[in-house]
Design an enzyme around this catalytic site. Sequence first.
Site, PDB file in Angstrom:
ATOM      1  N   ARG A  24       0.803  -1.236   0.000  1.00  0.00           N
ATOM      2  CA  ARG A  24       0.000   0.000   0.000  1.00  0.00           C
ATOM      3  C   ARG A  24       0.834   1.283   0.000  1.00  0.00           C
ATOM      4  O   ARG A  24       1.925   1.313   0.568  1.00  0.00           O
ATOM      5  CB  ARG A  24      -0.928   0.003   1.223  1.00  0.00           C
ATOM      6  CG  ARG A  24      -1.918  -1.141   1.160  1.00  0.00           C
ATOM      7  CD  ARG A  24      -2.996  -1.106   2.238  1.00  0.00           C
ATOM      8  NE  ARG A  24      -4.075  -2.016   1.855  1.00  0.00           N
ATOM      9  CZ  ARG A  24      -4.032  -3.343   2.058  1.00  0.00           C
ATOM     10  NH1 ARG A  24      -3.021  -3.884   2.686  1.00  0.00           N
ATOM     11  NH2 ARG A  24      -5.006  -4.116   1.615  1.00  0.00           N
TER      12      ARG A  24
ATOM     13  N   HIS B  90      -0.941  -2.439  -4.733  1.00  0.00           N
ATOM     14  CA  HIS B  90      -0.446  -3.395  -5.726  1.00  0.00           C
ATOM     15  C   HIS B  90      -0.392  -2.875  -7.166  1.00  0.00           C
ATOM     16  O   HIS B  90      -0.776  -3.571  -8.103  1.00  0.00           O
ATOM     17  CB  HIS B  90      -1.283  -4.669  -5.679  1.00  0.00           C
ATOM     18  CG  HIS B  90      -1.108  -5.481  -4.418  1.00  0.00           C
ATOM     19  ND1 HIS B  90      -0.056  -5.314  -3.564  1.00  0.00           N
ATOM     20  CD2 HIS B  90      -1.877  -6.477  -3.879  1.00  0.00           C
ATOM     21  CE1 HIS B  90      -0.166  -6.171  -2.558  1.00  0.00           C
ATOM     22  NE2 HIS B  90      -1.258  -6.881  -2.710  1.00  0.00           N
TER      23      HIS B  90
ATOM     24  N   HIS C  52       3.223 -12.774  -5.384  1.00  0.00           N
ATOM     25  CA  HIS C  52       2.012 -12.904  -4.573  1.00  0.00           C
ATOM     26  C   HIS C  52       1.313 -14.274  -4.700  1.00  0.00           C
ATOM     27  O   HIS C  52       0.085 -14.326  -4.896  1.00  0.00           O
ATOM     28  CB  HIS C  52       1.049 -11.782  -4.990  1.00  0.00           C
ATOM     29  CG  HIS C  52       0.109 -11.314  -3.936  1.00  0.00           C
ATOM     30  ND1 HIS C  52      -0.917 -12.088  -3.437  1.00  0.00           N
ATOM     31  CD2 HIS C  52       0.035 -10.145  -3.276  1.00  0.00           C
ATOM     32  CE1 HIS C  52      -1.589 -11.397  -2.540  1.00  0.00           C
ATOM     33  NE2 HIS C  52      -1.030 -10.204  -2.410  1.00  0.00           N
TER      34      HIS C  52
ATOM     35  N   ASP D 298      -2.179  -9.723   8.472  1.00  0.00           N
ATOM     36  CA  ASP D 298      -2.001  -9.016   7.202  1.00  0.00           C
ATOM     37  C   ASP D 298      -1.011  -7.878   7.459  1.00  0.00           C
ATOM     38  O   ASP D 298      -1.364  -6.700   7.403  1.00  0.00           O
ATOM     39  CB  ASP D 298      -3.353  -8.487   6.696  1.00  0.00           C
ATOM     40  CG  ASP D 298      -3.289  -8.028   5.235  1.00  0.00           C
ATOM     41  OD1 ASP D 298      -2.195  -8.085   4.650  1.00  0.00           O
ATOM     42  OD2 ASP D 298      -4.339  -7.624   4.693  1.00  0.00           O
TER      43      ASP D 298
ATOM     44  N   GLU E 297       4.880 -12.569   1.182  1.00  0.00           N
ATOM     45  CA  GLU E 297       5.371 -11.650   0.151  1.00  0.00           C
ATOM     46  C   GLU E 297       6.584 -10.896   0.660  1.00  0.00           C
ATOM     47  O   GLU E 297       6.453  -9.972   1.444  1.00  0.00           O
ATOM     48  CB  GLU E 297       4.274 -10.646  -0.208  1.00  0.00           C
ATOM     49  CG  GLU E 297       2.912 -11.254  -0.470  1.00  0.00           C
ATOM     50  CD  GLU E 297       1.775 -10.285  -0.130  1.00  0.00           C
ATOM     51  OE1 GLU E 297       1.818  -9.134  -0.582  1.00  0.00           O
ATOM     52  OE2 GLU E 297       0.849 -10.667   0.591  1.00  0.00           O
TER      53      GLU E 297
END
Length: 377
Positions: free
Chosen positions: A103, A132, A204, A276, A342
Amino acid sequence: MKTHTLLAAFALLATPFTLLSASPAGEPFGKMPDGRPVSVFTLSNKNGVQVRVSDLGATLVSVRVPDRKGVLADVTHGFDSAAGYLSDENPYFGATVGRFGNRIANGTFSLDGKSYRLAKNNAPGDMPCHLHGGTIGFNKKLWKVAANDTPRSITFEYTSPDGEEGYPGRLTARVTYALNDKNELRWIATATTDKPTIVNIVHHPYWNLTGDPSRSINDHRLTIPASRYLPTDAGLIPTGKLDAVKGTPMDFRKAHRIGDRVGESFEALTYGGGYDHCWVLDRPKPDGLAVAARLEDPSTGRRLTVRSNQPAIQFYGGNFLDGTVKGKNGTAYQHRTALCLETENFPDAPNQAAFPSARLNPGETYRHEMLYQFGVK
Ligand code: GLA
């Protein structure tokens, strides 16, 4: 013999070899919105491991690896054809994300005094941000095949024009996938630019080592060698602090079952709807490959070690999967049936001076390398 006769003879001899070594065509995988054909290519090794990748988005489509009994199964979420990857509902399955993975606050950043506006294509906690690479990121572009040594390796290339998705500079990106006989899959992304710009190309894939995409990943055991992570605001933008994982559900320095603490009441887990977040690796190796994560599925014995040259890793626990996305063989991917590991530069790095720089200058080559080592216990 005259030189030209020799040359002609050589040319004749060389022709079949040239033809043989030239791009073994991939298999058809569908079409781009403008009709260009999309292909899928297969890498394989002597152990029967099979990896499929597509020129659409330099995407990892499937990975078939053995369990402890030698049974091969696909351990990644994805789609059966290009249409799924191009759809709005595709949550970046197997994607090569670019130009900037993760982000960027408010969809804006500045570079050398000039400010740039990017698409605000995501809004966790009702706080719009850039995610992304934007509306049509690298994952939705058709890459060209730059080198084809299938079934061992393949290299894709995409040149993003100056200003595409709001980013400055003409950026030429290359992604190589290479599989060896040790069941190791390498993903290498490089990029060069003609103007100063920012870059964070991120891989990803969604992993479910059980090989059964309907099973939860909560039983997987995860290790992340990081004593600090980046706490975020409700919009999942890092606050700028690096918090200690010690004594929190974010501590994966020793292997933990993912499901054990995901339900705890802890601000980060509330904002993320589960895991996350970005963990800061304790011993990064910018010129080598440091272990960024170890993942294990006790039921099948499958193991995955992720190594990388990047400073951090986003562990995303598949919290946004809710059964609406229908993928391979029509499977409706349910909540937390896959997870992403990631490796990356820090999210929002272009706006946070204390974070590692995401800047790329002309004459420099950006390089992000990952090694996925598959094994069994
Ligand atoms: C990343 C982000 C998640 C989510 C997924 C895509 O992993 O961290 O918040 O946006 O991509 O669904």
